[in-house]
Scaffold this active site. Structure first.
Site, short mmCIF file in Angstrom:
data_model
loop_
_atom_site.label_atom_id
_atom_site.label_comp_id
_atom_site.label_asym_id
_atom_site.label_seq_id
_atom_site.Cartn_x
_atom_site.Cartn_y
_atom_site.Cartn_z
N GLY B 13 72.30 4.45 45.68
CA GLY B 13 72.18 2.89 45.60
C GLY B 13 73.08 2.38 44.31
N GLY B 14 73.10 1.23 44.22
CA GLY B 14 74.05 0.39 43.27
C GLY B 14 73.45 0.94 41.80
CE LYS B 33 66.99 3.22 43.06
NZ LYS B 33 66.58 1.97 42.57
CG ASP B 122 70.50 -6.04 44.21
OD1 ASP B 122 71.41 -6.48 44.92
OD2 ASP B 122 70.52 -4.61 44.08
#
Lengths: 362, 355
Positions: B13-14, B33, B122
């Site tokens: 992911g970013g 994550k 986001d």
């Protein structure tokens, strides 16, 4: 004796705050999760013999992910050989305690209950999980009478109870405790489950949801409770029918009859003849009702015999007509607590439906 | 024996990396994550705790935290959402019921987040997942901030989805309206694909001109509700104060999901009849006291003609006005004795949107 003490920490993470429930199989605690800083529910089996099945049922429940199913968050065993399951904490009441507050509920609420249960059940069945023990005490209602959300819980408890069910059927030594577990479930079990408890399958869950909806709609389970239900299951060839005062009510009768028709389709004796949870849920998508956005108050005074006023707990005076009271044509006495939805009106808002609450709130 | 076993799958992911694990205790997949090295664990744990205030079926569930690399790197153990991100749907959703249903869920989720004072920061298609039950979930709260501390230094976010006010050198102050802007771009991308018009893709985006010339959301073609178009257009306003709340979008989309599905039951002297899409209009006529025509417009039941003295829940009613969804319609003035007046009840109900 409780298995856990208030203030005790288990799993190096969960601090016990209060015991909030105790069934035949497990104890339930409200605990604080120190890692994620939140309140969750912790379940502990009472009997070491069911421990293996406790894990199995936790794993099953963890496969289901749907807003109408209580989320399984954690499962662990500690060094003392004790087993724990952590579930989302639902701040509210179980449906059994909700229903105990009414003589009977209104068809709008019954439709809402069936719709949400059917959705949760459809998600469970799609994940390959059969509940096997759906009954009002296994359904949590967030917010209590605010009906902020319905969540099915206690998946696989029936699996844990298998031993007890066998005992009850064969009349073994442990019949006293077993019979309590089994008796409570009888009002909601399908005929094939009584025949062979281990054959409980997806259609048996559909039957149970229909029975719960029937109880919400009429105030009593469709085939009676306990042994009475057993007798009715094996003798009656015809499904139950609505009492005329429910079926013929000018404003609520149409919805009540529509629900009764859907419910009856779930009371097919042959499991294959019943709608699937998906079909039931799709059918519920078509039903027009008013989701219960309600408040409570007290009937204050009647005027002209046919209408009166409610003092709401929020401080309003609300107009109502006696034909919008859910009941059997009996006018509730002034002082009766009621549950109602409010609509714009002048000089007072208008309440419909008006559902009398039982004298003691639980 | 470790509780979480890597399955080998990962996503980049970013902000950080998502690695998929199997939770041995519950025999299920989870998404972990991992944050970038050097992030302060205590602060992240506090942020996680703040997220626990959100009550939403549209926000991904967090189960646990785990540490790797000798405890120096923290991972957030989250529910594995079995489904696809909205990235797979861009430009493929026609402006019909499915679009409204997705928008309803996106806006409801964002509104639930804003309700506890958190800004996601986001919102974009790759952070919106739809699971196999059709339920949309918002993921990736790494950038989330509470409204009180909504300040950042320099640009943070995803270009194309970031609101104009975020393109400022130095300290940037923002509020929850940046999520509403991003919601608007997501809605646009669902309809038209991610190749954004120049005005939207510019840095910072300069929208006013493009909107007036290009027709904004109205250009999506027929089928979209005018009020919804106005709300979505306003999401892309340069001025954050002109953007609607996520709750307002959720409310309108929720209403539209019920369009044409209402039913009104009238009871007259113990007999009932219904108005609905297939039978949308009735003239209620009293021989001497007056008449009221009620017409269903797909969302409301409105008085379309009023003659004589008509009272609805004891209020007067003007043509064009919607009737309360449960009401008593009285023919004859309030000074007449009740026995000379005539009463009809009307109760409106509708299917419930259960996700």
């Amino acid at each position: 004796m409780s298995l856990l003490q208030i203030g005790e920490t288990v799993g190096e993470r969960y601090v016990v705050k209060a015991e909030i429930g105790r069934g035949g199989m497990q104890e339930v605690y409200r605990v604080h999760d120190d890692v994620l800083q939140r309140i969750v529910a912790l379940k502990v089996p009472q009997d070491a013999r069911v421990a293996r099945k406790f894990r199995e049922s936790s794993v099953l429940a963890a496969r289901v992910n749907h807003p109408n199913v209580a989320k399984t968050l954690d499962y662990f065993e500690d060094e003392g050989g004790r087993f724990y399951m952590v579930e989302e904490y639902v701040d509210g009441l179980d449906l059994k305690r909700i229903l105990a507050q009414f003589k009977r509920c209104d068809p709008h609420t019954a439709a809402h209950v069936m719709h949400h249960l059917a959705r949760g059940l459809a998600a469970s069945h799609r994940a390959g999980v059969v509940h096997r023990d759906l009954k009002p005490s296994n359904i949590m209602v967030a917010g209590g009478l605010d009906f902020a959300g319905l969540k099915i819980t206690d998946f696989g408890i029936a699996k844990m109870a298998e031993h007890e069910i066998d005992e009850a059927v064969s009349g073994g030594d442990e019949t006293t405790r077993s019979s309590k577990t089994v008796m409570n479930a009888l009002a909601y079990v399908a005929p094939e489950v009584v025949d062979k408890p281990r054959t409980a399958s997806k259609p048996s869950d559909v039957w149970a949801i229909a029975a719960i909806t029937w109880e919400t709609l009429t105030g009593a389970p469709p085939f009676g409770a306990g042994l009475q239900a057993l007798k009715a299951l094996f003798s009656s060839q015809t499904p139950p029918s609505l009492r005329p005062e429910i079926a013929n009510h000018p404003q609520f009768g149409g919805l009540s009859r529509e629900l009764a028709e859907i419910i009856t389709s779930c009371f097919e004796r042959e499991p294959e003849g019943r709608p699937t949870a998906d079909q039931l849920s799709a059918r519920c998508d078509e039903v027009c009702y008013l989701p219960p956005v309600r408040e409570t108050g007290v009937i204050n005074v009647y005027r002209a015999g046919t209408f009166g006023f409610i003092e709401s707990d929020g401080g309003d005076t609300v107009f109502f007509h006696t034909q919008n009271v859910v009941g059997d044509g009996v006018r509730p006495d002034p002082g009766t607590r009621v549950w109602f939805t409010k609509f714009d009106g002048s000089p007072r808002p208008r309440a419909i439906p008006v559902v009398p609450l039982a004298a003691t709130e639980g | 024996m470790p509780r979480y076993i890597p399955t080998g799958a990962r996503d980049k992911g970013g902000f950080g990396t998502v690695v998929f694990y199997r939770d041995e205790n519950l025999d299920r997949r989870v998404a972990v994550k991992f944050l970038n090295r050097g992030e302060e664990h205590r602060r992240l744990l506090d942020e996680l705790a703040a997220l626990q205030k959100i009550r939403s079926k549209h926000v991904v569930e967090i189960f646990d935290v785990m540490y790797i690399e000798n405890g120096t790197r923290m991972g957030i153990v989250e529910e594995f959402v079995n489904g696809d991100t909205l990235k797979t749907r861009l430009g493929k959703v026609p402006p019909g019921e499915e679009f409204v249903r997705l928008l309803y869920q996106m806006a409801t989720g964002v509104a639930d987040i804003h309700a506890v004072g958190i800004v996601h920061r986001d919102i974009k298609p790759s952070n919106l997942l739809v699971d196999h039950e059709g339920i949309l979930k918002i993921i990736d709260f790494n950038l989330a901030r509470t409204v009180d501390e909504a300040k950042t230094h320099g640009f943070v976010g995803t270009r194309g989805y970031a609101a104009p006010e975020l393109y400022i050198d130095g300290d940037v102050a923002f509020d929850e309206k940046i999520d509403v802007y991003a919601l608007g771009v997501c809605a646009w991308a669902l309809l038209h694909g991610e190749t954004l018009p120049d005005a939207l893709a510019a840095r910072p985006p300069c929208l006013g001109k493009w909107f007036f010339q290009g027709g904004g959301f109205a250009a999506a073609g027929t089928g979209l509700d005018a009020e919804l178009i106005a709300l979505l257009d306003a999401c892309l306003s340069e001025n954050p104060a002109q953007r609607p709340t996520a709750a307002a979008i959720s409310r309108r989309a929720g209403q539209l999901l019920l369009r044409g599905k209402h039913r009104a039951i009238f009871v007259i002297g113990g007999k009932t009849f219904e108005l609905h899409q297939g039978n949308p209009r009735v003239k209620l006529q009293h021989p001497t006291l007056g008449s009221l025509t009620v017409a269903y417009d797909g969302l409301d039941f409105r008085a379309s003609g009023v003659a004589g003295e008509i009272w609805v829940n004891n209020m007067t009613i003007a043509p064009g006005q919607p009737l309360p969804h449960c009401c008593v319609i009285a023919f004859g003035g309030t000074k007449l004795p009740a026995s000379s007046r005539s009463f009809i009840t009307m109760d409106v109900s509708h299917p419930e949107v259960v996700l």
